[in-house]
Design a protein around this motif. Structure first.
Motif, PDB file in Angstrom:
ATOM      1  N   TRP A   1      36.405  16.543  12.059  1.00 26.98           N
ATOM      2  CA  TRP A   1      36.173  14.842  12.256  1.00 26.98           C
ATOM      3  C   TRP A   1      35.392  14.183  12.567  1.00 26.98           C
ATOM      4  O   TRP A   1      34.750  13.516  10.762  1.00 26.98           O
ATOM      5  CB  TRP A   1      37.258  14.561  12.371  1.00 26.98           C
ATOM      6  CG  TRP A   1      38.778  14.765  12.896  1.00 26.98           C
ATOM      7  CD1 TRP A   1      39.596  15.759  13.940  1.00 26.98           C
ATOM      8  CD2 TRP A   1      39.554  14.028  11.750  1.00 26.98           C
ATOM      9  NE1 TRP A   1      40.604  15.031  12.976  1.00 26.98           N
ATOM     10  CE2 TRP A   1      41.050  14.096  11.480  1.00 26.98           C
ATOM     11  CE3 TRP A   1      38.997  12.989  11.160  1.00 26.98           C
ATOM     12  CZ2 TRP A   1      41.741  13.887  10.764  1.00 26.98           C
ATOM     13  CZ3 TRP A   1      40.149  12.941  10.002  1.00 26.98           C
ATOM     14  CH2 TRP A   1      41.329  12.877   9.816  1.00 26.98           C
ATOM     15  N   THR A   2      34.099  14.805  13.158  1.00 28.99           N
ATOM     16  CA  THR A   2      33.049  14.488  12.635  1.00 28.99           C
ATOM     17  C   THR A   2      32.370  14.416  11.435  1.00 28.99           C
ATOM     18  O   THR A   2      31.644  13.603  11.376  1.00 28.99           O
ATOM     19  CB  THR A   2      31.987  15.566  14.118  1.00 28.99           C
ATOM     20  OG1 THR A   2      32.418  15.210  14.980  1.00 28.99           O
ATOM     21  CG2 THR A   2      30.596  14.728  14.459  1.00 28.99           C
ATOM     22  N   LYS A   3      32.102  15.769  11.201  1.00 30.57           N
ATOM     23  CA  LYS A   3      31.932  16.360   9.761  1.00 30.57           C
ATOM     24  C   LYS A   3      32.003  14.673   8.527  1.00 30.57           C
ATOM     25  O   LYS A   3      31.454  14.390   7.822  1.00 30.57           O
ATOM     26  CB  LYS A   3      32.473  17.484   9.351  1.00 30.57           C
ATOM     27  CG  LYS A   3      30.958  18.494   9.056  1.00 30.57           C
ATOM     28  CD  LYS A   3      31.717  19.600   8.439  1.00 30.57           C
ATOM     29  CE  LYS A   3      31.168  20.580   8.416  1.00 30.57           C
ATOM     30  NZ  LYS A   3      31.172  22.101   8.005  1.00 30.57           N
TER      31      LYS A   3
ATOM     32  N   ALA B   1      33.405  12.053   9.077  1.00 29.57           N
ATOM     33  CA  ALA B   1      33.216  10.746   9.906  1.00 29.57           C
ATOM     34  C   ALA B   1      31.964  10.096   9.271  1.00 29.57           C
ATOM     35  O   ALA B   1      31.106   9.294   8.989  1.00 29.57           O
ATOM     36  CB  ALA B   1      33.267  11.003  10.861  1.00 29.57           C
ATOM     37  N   SER B   2      30.602  11.977   9.795  1.00 28.02           N
ATOM     38  CA  SER B   2      29.432  11.712   9.453  1.00 28.02           C
ATOM     39  C   SER B   2      28.769  11.199   7.957  1.00 28.02           C
ATOM     40  O   SER B   2      28.434  10.587   6.922  1.00 28.02           O
ATOM     41  CB  SER B   2      28.362  12.846   9.893  1.00 28.02           C
ATOM     42  OG  SER B   2      29.141  13.757   8.845  1.00 28.02           O
ATOM     43  N   ILE B   3      29.819  12.151   6.715  1.00 23.21           N
ATOM     44  CA  ILE B   3      30.090  12.211   4.993  1.00 23.21           C
ATOM     45  C   ILE B   3      30.341  10.607   4.861  1.00 23.21           C
ATOM     46  O   ILE B   3      29.975   9.968   3.892  1.00 23.21           O
ATOM     47  CB  ILE B   3      30.713  12.829   4.931  1.00 23.21           C
ATOM     48  CG1 ILE B   3      30.749  14.160   5.084  1.00 23.21           C
ATOM     49  CG2 ILE B   3      31.201  12.574   3.720  1.00 23.21           C
ATOM     50  CD1 ILE B   3      31.300  16.008   5.050  1.00 23.21           C
TER      51      ILE B   3
ATOM     52  N   ILE C   1      29.894   7.844   6.566  1.00 23.04           N
ATOM     53  CA  ILE C   1      28.796   6.863   7.104  1.00 23.04           C
ATOM     54  C   ILE C   1      27.820   7.724   6.080  1.00 23.04           C
ATOM     55  O   ILE C   1      27.253   6.089   5.814  1.00 23.04           O
ATOM     56  CB  ILE C   1      27.983   7.428   8.714  1.00 23.04           C
ATOM     57  CG1 ILE C   1      29.334   6.781   9.578  1.00 23.04           C
ATOM     58  CG2 ILE C   1      26.899   6.597   8.860  1.00 23.04           C
ATOM     59  CD1 ILE C   1      29.314   7.215  11.248  1.00 23.04           C
ATOM     60  N   ILE C   2      27.183   8.260   5.579  1.00 25.26           N
ATOM     61  CA  ILE C   2      25.998   8.631   5.145  1.00 25.26           C
ATOM     62  C   ILE C   2      26.782   8.366   3.456  1.00 25.26           C
ATOM     63  O   ILE C   2      25.429   7.481   2.691  1.00 25.26           O
ATOM     64  CB  ILE C   2      25.807  10.135   4.944  1.00 25.26           C
ATOM     65  CG1 ILE C   2      25.342  11.226   5.934  1.00 25.26           C
ATOM     66  CG2 ILE C   2      25.079  10.676   3.733  1.00 25.26           C
ATOM     67  CD1 ILE C   2      25.639  12.186   5.863  1.00 25.26           C
TER      68      ILE C   2
ATOM     69  N   SER D   1      24.596   5.042   1.860  1.00 27.18           N
ATOM     70  CA  SER D   1      23.933   5.427   0.357  1.00 27.18           C
ATOM     71  C   SER D   1      24.143   4.612  -0.366  1.00 27.18           C
ATOM     72  O   SER D   1      23.485   3.773  -0.699  1.00 27.18           O
ATOM     73  CB  SER D   1      24.851   6.998   0.330  1.00 27.18           C
ATOM     74  OG  SER D   1      23.965   7.915   0.437  1.00 27.18           O
TER      75      SER D   1
END
Lengths: 236, 182
Positions: free
Chosen positions: A46-48, A50-52, A54-55, A59
């Protein structure tokens, strides 16, 4: 007879591995560990994600800002061109404006010329001032003369009163004694002209009163009229 | 079993637990054979199961035998990765690298329990290479790649393992001989 032992090793191991006997295997511990790691893995996943996300957002934001920047640059270039054109137009207008301003200044100058007195006017004014001064001087001179005349009139009045008194006292009895001289009377007339003149002078100069007196002596016998000399407006 | 595999591919928790119950002991013994202690064996086993649960969906496994072999392979790889991390295989450099020791022979019929204990008593490097070469059937090149060592090191480790095992067998044979004489 020698026997290949390594096959036995393999077989023994395979059999040992398939045994169910306990060798200290803690199933619960391992299962909990697996679940815990799986949960952690899920959280990590999930963190991944979320970070994706956000990225991706960052971007896209960056891309949008780059595109905006590019557009703004284009607009800036266009505006710079416009500013340049406007600058030239302003210069042209400035020149025209200067011409207009110069015209206005000239007009103002003309107005000022009209307002300020010229040499001729100054001369006229000076002449008038001089004339005014002359008139004032003449007026003062006239005032002085009137005062003098008034003083002389006073003196003459006094003299006449003295003469009249003296005549009535001394001369009249002598004449009466000598004959028909009763008709001879010394009369002092004040002419109306002199009166009016005196009244006017009295109005202007209260203390400097002047009188023109006509002094006439009638002699019935000889009808002789003695006239005073025409000095300083006094006649007998 | 095929139903279990299908459920495992869908990552159903119950199926995973069932698989763990079925093959936990078997895989734990493999881990224990390589790691030679319970703590490390537990740790590697949990990692192996996580990998199994994660990757089973990507396989076309439909058979129990294939599943078993696949799980064993994964578990052994996990063990080797762990051992590789610890750099256990370059402890000593054997100068006679290319000279392989001859396979172990014995006149006596050895007990399975003794054989297993002999293997488990070997040092980590010897035991691992011997297990991979003799029990799993890998070649020296494969072992070298898997463990991150040279082929020569693998060979020397195997040779030393055999020598040590021979000594152990000799000891046992002597003991057996002595008891027979008495």
């Amino acid at each position: 007879m020698s026997e290949l032992v390594e096959r036995d090793f393999k077989k023994a191991i395979e059999n040992w591995e398939n045994k169910k006997s306990d060798i200290g295997f803690n199933k619960d511990l391992v299962w909990n560990s697996i679940n815990g790691k799986a949960d952690k893995k899920t959280i990590f996943t999930w963190t991944k994600i979320a970070s994706i996300i956000i990225i991706i957002l960052l971007s896209s934001g960056l891309a949008y800002s780059i595109i905006s920047n590019h557009k703004l640059k284009k607009e800036k270039i266009a505006l710079t061109g416009n500013i340049h054109t406007l600058g030239e137009e302003i210069r042209q207008l400035k020149n025209q404006g200067q011409i207009k301003i110069e015209t206005i200044i000239k007009t103002d100058t003309i107005i000022k010329v009209i307002k300020t007195p010229g040499e001729t006017e100054n001369n006229t004014l000076n002449q008038l001032k001089n004339q005014n001064e002359d008139l004032n001087n003449e007026l003062n001179e006239l005032k002085r003369l009137i005062q003098e005349q008034y003083n002389i009139n006073q003196t003459l009045n006094d003299s006449i009163e003295f003469l009249a008194g003296n005549f009535n006292k001394n001369t009249k009895p002598q004449i009466a004694n000598s004959g028909n001289i009763s008709d001879q009377i010394l009369k002092v007339y004040e002419s109306e002209d002199i009166k009016s003149t005196n009244s006017k002078v009295n109005q202007t100069n209260t203390n400097n009163q002047s009188k023109k007196i006509k002094f006439t002596i009638f002699n019935k016998q000889e009808n002789t009229v003695y006239k005073a000399p025409t000095q300083q407006g006094i006649r007998f | 079993m095929s139903k279990l595999i299908r459920e495992l591919k869908k990552k159903q928790s119950k199926a995973q637990h069932r698989l763990f119950q079925l093959y936990g002991d078997y895989l734990f013994r493999i881990c224990f054979r390589y790691m030679n202690n319970q703590v490390d064996a537990h740790d590697v086993l949990s990692k192996s199961f996580l990998k199994i649960f994660d990757h089973i969906g990507n396989t076309s496994i439909a058979d129990e035998i294939v599943l078993r072999a696949w799980m064993k392979k994964i578990t052994i790889n996990e063990c080797l990765m762990e051992l590789r991390k610890r750099k256990l295989f370059f402890m000593e450099l054997d100068l006679i690298v290319d000279k392989e020791e001859a396979p172990i022979t014995s006149d006596e019929k050895l007990l399975e329990e003794d054989l297993v204990n002999m293997i488990l008593d070997l040092p980590d490097g010897y035991r691992t290479v011997f297990s991979l070469y003799v029990i799993e059937g890998y070649k020296h090149e494969e072992i070298a790649t898997k463990l991150g060592i040279t082929v020569s090191t693998s060979k020397s480790q195997l040779r030393k393992a055999r020598l040590q095992l021979k000594e152990m067998i000799n000891k046992i044979e002597k003991q057996t001989y002595n008891t027979c004489i008495r």
